[in-house]
Design a protein around this motif. Structure first.
Motif, PDB file in Angstrom:
ATOM      1  N   ALA A   1     116.251 -23.353  -6.235  1.00 11.20           N
ATOM      2  CA  ALA A   1     115.465 -22.966  -5.059  1.00 11.20           C
ATOM      3  C   ALA A   1     115.765 -21.524  -4.659  1.00 11.20           C
ATOM      4  CB  ALA A   1     115.771 -23.917  -3.902  1.00 11.20           C
ATOM      5  N   ASP A   2     117.037 -21.098  -4.767  1.00 11.59           N
ATOM      6  CA  ASP A   2     117.391 -19.719  -4.420  1.00 11.59           C
ATOM      7  C   ASP A   2     116.717 -18.721  -5.356  1.00 11.59           C
ATOM      8  OD1 ASP A   2     118.950 -20.393  -2.249  1.00 11.59           O
ATOM      9  OD2 ASP A   2     120.853 -20.333  -3.355  1.00 11.59           O
ATOM     10  N   THR A   3     116.717 -19.042  -6.651  1.00 12.52           N
ATOM     11  CA  THR A   3     116.061 -18.148  -7.609  1.00 12.52           C
ATOM     12  C   THR A   3     114.570 -18.061  -7.337  1.00 12.52           C
ATOM     13  OG1 THR A   3     117.716 -18.579  -9.317  1.00 12.52           O
ATOM     14  CG2 THR A   3     115.563 -17.794 -10.053  1.00 12.52           C
ATOM     15  N   LYS A   4     113.954 -19.190  -7.086  1.00 12.24           N
ATOM     16  CA  LYS A   4     112.518 -19.209  -6.802  1.00 12.24           C
ATOM     17  C   LYS A   4     112.217 -18.401  -5.545  1.00 12.24           C
ATOM     18  CE  LYS A   4     108.628 -22.403  -6.234  1.00 12.24           C
ATOM     19  NZ  LYS A   4     108.208 -23.826  -6.192  1.00 12.24           N
ATOM     20  N   GLU A   5     113.046 -18.543  -4.520  1.00 13.87           N
ATOM     21  CA  GLU A   5     112.820 -17.786  -3.285  1.00 13.87           C
ATOM     22  C   GLU A   5     112.912 -16.286  -3.531  1.00 13.87           C
ATOM     23  OE1 GLU A   5     114.559 -17.470   1.302  1.00 13.87           O
ATOM     24  OE2 GLU A   5     115.386 -18.947  -0.086  1.00 13.87           O
TER      25      GLU A   5
END
Length: 395
Positions: A288-292
């Protein structure tokens, strides 16, 4: 009225002087903003790449918001080819790509995306697969028949005395003769200062050596980490613009070597550079952090700004730096960058970024995604170690 007219003329003159020179761009109508997409190498290299990975990546990009955010190209790097047949036609690795390249390109196009492929200007690619030397026109015709939209050409295993400018110009002409618009990515690692000659030859050119998956590689095992590339990119900003971009190499966001904070600083600085944004991670299974990070549309908008000006470093105090990029709407993107090991306060004065200190300007934090009010004189923020605060300043 006379004073206002003088202010307007001064502002216009500054805009003209600071705007990138676009007259020397490759005239193929492509890459008017920096290309965005995904390249297989950083995550999968030679051993892990195959047709299934590429299809799954295209599926993910089309459905996870990346396509909507501007990511277009799905690019296979080295190791898709094995040799040449009796007529000199390049042969696809049937173990890795049993369906062939055209069927794969068609599948990617069916997702509303574009397809990219890789070659080398020497006798062999970096992974010892067949290069394009002596086959430029033949290969370009084949790429066009397959439906290729993007070609990356590397610089391994070249001949003694081989000219990079002549070699890449030959492939440029071959691509033009193929009859298909194909974005041309030059990859000679900045070894012959391509920013001095590559504007009318390629749509983008590597301005640095290969990126490694670390923040400061010199402090670990050597090579170009994020901070080494920052220093290599500073000072060549005048050579980039619509259709012709300095390329600091692909993104390492989402791979194992950078923290989330470092990844966001990395992404912010590439956006400030007007760099091609080519993700290099496992798109299908990213956190989720990478996608954000990869889907921050406000930061992407800085990269894709229509003026096409590459940002530059305007102030440095040890490990604390200020970088600024002029935008088409008269605003500035500003990165407060902390290369150090502890958090620190960084302050930018309006005069650092080309404004008078008496100016009242609105400031928006692009990672916090919030307005922080109107400021006069400048702006200050606490910046984490190996992190960035990125703001847009608008008069």
């Amino acid at each position: 009225m006379k004073v206002l007219r003088l202010v307007w003329i001064s502002s216009l003159l500054m805009f003209v002087l600071m705007a990138p020179a676009v007259g020397h761009a490759l005239e193929n109508g492509l890459a008017r903003t920096p290309p965005m997409g995904w390249n297989s190498w950083n995550k999968y290299a030679c051993k892990g790449i195959n047709e299934g990975v590429v299809r799954e990546t295209a599926d993910a990009m089309a459905s996870n918001g990346m396509k909507d955010a501007g990511y277009q190209y799905v690019i296979i790097d080295d190791c898709w080819q094995t040799g040449r047949d009796a007529e000199g036609n390049i042969i696809v690795d049937k173990d890795k790509f049993p369906g062939g390249i055209k069927a794969l390109a068609d599948y990617i196009h069916s997702k509303g995306l574009k397809f990219g492929i890789y070659t080398d200007a020497g006798t062999m690619t970096c992974a010892k697969r067949p290069g394009s030397i002596g086959h430029e026109y033949q290969d370009a015709r084949q790429y066009a028949a397959w439906g290729v939209d993007y070609l990356k050409e590397d610089w391994c295993n070249t001949l003694p005395g081989q000219s990079s400018e002549s070699s890449y110009t030959l492939m440029r002409d071959a691509l033009k003769a193929s009859g298909r618009p194909i974005l041309f990515s030059i990859c000679e690692w900045g070894s012959t200062k391509p920013w001095l000659w590559a504007g009318p030859v390629g749509n983008m050119w590597r301005a640095t050596g290969d990126i490694q998956d670390c923040w400061d590689c010199k402090k670990t095992w050597g090579g170009n980490g994020v901070v080494q590339i920052l220093d290599l990119m500073n000072g060549i900003e005048s050579y980039a613009g619509p259709g012709h971009w300095n390329d600091p190499d692909m993104l390492e966001v989402g791979n194992s070597g950078l923290t989330t904070t470092e990844g966001r600083a990395h992404f912010s600085m590439w956006a400030l550079f007007s760099a091609p944004l080519l993700a290099g991670n496992d798109i299908e299974h990213m956190s989720a952090d990478t996608k954000e990070t990869l889907l921050n549309k406000e930061v992407i908008a800085i990269d894709q700004d229509g003026l096409g000006q590459q940002g530059r470093r305007v102030k440095k105090d040890g490990d604390l730096e200020i970088w600024s990029k002029q935008l088409a709407d008269g605003g500035r993107a500003v990165a407060l960058l902390n290369r150090g090991t502890t958090a620190a306060k960084i302050s930018v004065a309006w005069t650092d970024i080309g404004y008078p200190n008496t100016l009242s300007a609105s400031v928006r934090d692009l990672w916090a995604k919030k307005d922080v009010g109107r400021k006069t004189d400048g702006y200050s923020a606490e910046v984490p170690s190996h992190g960035v605060v990125m703001v847009k300043v608008m008069p």
